[in-house]
Design a protein around this motif. Sequence first.
Motif, short mmCIF file in Angstrom:
data_model
loop_
_atom_site.label_atom_id
_atom_site.label_comp_id
_atom_site.label_asym_id
_atom_site.label_seq_id
_atom_site.Cartn_x
_atom_site.Cartn_y
_atom_site.Cartn_z
N ILE A 2 26.51 78.42 30.82
CA ILE A 2 26.01 77.30 31.63
C ILE A 2 24.81 77.73 32.46
O ILE A 2 23.81 77.02 32.56
N ALA A 3 24.88 78.93 33.05
CA ALA A 3 23.78 79.44 33.87
C ALA A 3 22.51 79.64 33.04
O ALA A 3 21.40 79.55 33.58
N ALA A 4 22.66 79.88 31.74
CA ALA A 4 21.50 80.07 30.86
C ALA A 4 20.81 78.74 30.54
O ALA A 4 19.75 78.74 29.91
N GLY A 5 21.40 77.64 30.95
CA GLY A 5 20.78 76.34 30.72
C GLY A 5 21.27 75.63 29.46
O GLY A 5 20.64 74.68 29.00
N ILE A 6 22.38 76.07 28.95
CA ILE A 6 22.97 75.43 27.77
C ILE A 6 23.78 74.23 28.22
O ILE A 6 24.57 74.32 29.17
N ASP A 7 23.58 73.11 27.56
CA ASP A 7 24.31 71.88 27.85
C ASP A 7 25.71 71.99 27.25
O ASP A 7 25.84 72.08 26.03
N VAL A 8 26.74 72.02 28.10
CA VAL A 8 28.11 72.18 27.62
C VAL A 8 28.88 70.89 27.89
O VAL A 8 28.90 70.40 29.01
N MET A 9 29.51 70.38 26.83
CA MET A 9 30.30 69.17 26.90
C MET A 9 31.68 69.46 26.34
O MET A 9 31.83 70.36 25.53
N ALA A 10 32.67 68.68 26.75
CA ALA A 10 34.02 68.79 26.19
C ALA A 10 34.54 67.40 25.89
O ALA A 10 34.27 66.45 26.63
N CYS A 11 35.28 67.31 24.81
CA CYS A 11 35.89 66.05 24.40
C CYS A 11 37.02 65.69 25.37
O CYS A 11 38.01 66.42 25.47
N GLN A 12 36.87 64.58 26.05
CA GLN A 12 37.87 64.18 27.05
C GLN A 12 39.21 63.82 26.41
O GLN A 12 40.26 64.09 26.99
N ALA A 13 39.18 63.21 25.25
CA ALA A 13 40.45 62.91 24.59
C ALA A 13 41.24 64.19 24.35
O ALA A 13 42.47 64.24 24.54
N CYS A 14 40.54 65.25 23.96
CA CYS A 14 41.19 66.54 23.72
C CYS A 14 41.64 67.18 25.02
O CYS A 14 42.78 67.64 25.13
N THR A 15 40.76 67.23 26.01
CA THR A 15 41.11 67.88 27.26
C THR A 15 42.24 67.14 27.96
O THR A 15 43.12 67.77 28.55
N ASP A 16 42.24 65.81 27.87
CA ASP A 16 43.35 65.04 28.44
C ASP A 16 44.66 65.38 27.74
O ASP A 16 45.70 65.53 28.39
N SER A 17 44.62 65.52 26.41
CA SER A 17 45.85 65.79 25.66
C SER A 17 46.43 67.16 26.01
O SER A 17 47.64 67.36 25.93
N TYR A 18 45.59 68.10 26.42
CA TYR A 18 46.06 69.42 26.83
C TYR A 18 46.27 69.51 28.36
O TYR A 18 46.73 70.54 28.85
N GLY A 19 45.89 68.48 29.08
CA GLY A 19 46.04 68.50 30.53
C GLY A 19 45.06 69.43 31.23
O GLY A 19 45.37 69.97 32.30
N VAL A 20 43.86 69.62 30.65
CA VAL A 20 42.90 70.58 31.22
C VAL A 20 41.56 69.95 31.61
O VAL A 20 40.61 70.66 31.89
#
Length: 113
Positions: free
Chosen positions: A64-82
């Motif tokens: 992230i500090a290097a300027g890379i755009d990082v995204m996460a799938c909310q459906a997935c993160t919600d299913s894992y509770g993270v």
Amino acid sequence: MADNQLVVLWTSGDRDVALKMAFMYTYNSKVKGWWPEVSLIVWGPSANLLAEDDELQEYMRRIIAAGIDVMACQACTDSYGVSAKLAAMGIDVKYMGQPMTHFLKSGCHILSV
């Protein structure tokens, strides 16, 4: 411009895949200038692995500090509770169906691991 954009789709729950491929290539692609635009998408089991692994979290901070755009799938993160944990790391947690469709239709270079 889509032909100058790399999107790494990280779906594997395998720690070695994260360290030895997904993170290494994503990070070096940006810092060494191999690709002008670099994005990393955390999708599926990779979300749970990232939430549980301190070393991967530290590496993600460098990404992230290097300027890379990082995204996460909310459906997935919600299913894992993270979802909250990944968002607190500075990851853009959102539903990814539409953004992924945009990447595919725009001709971005997509690497899936």
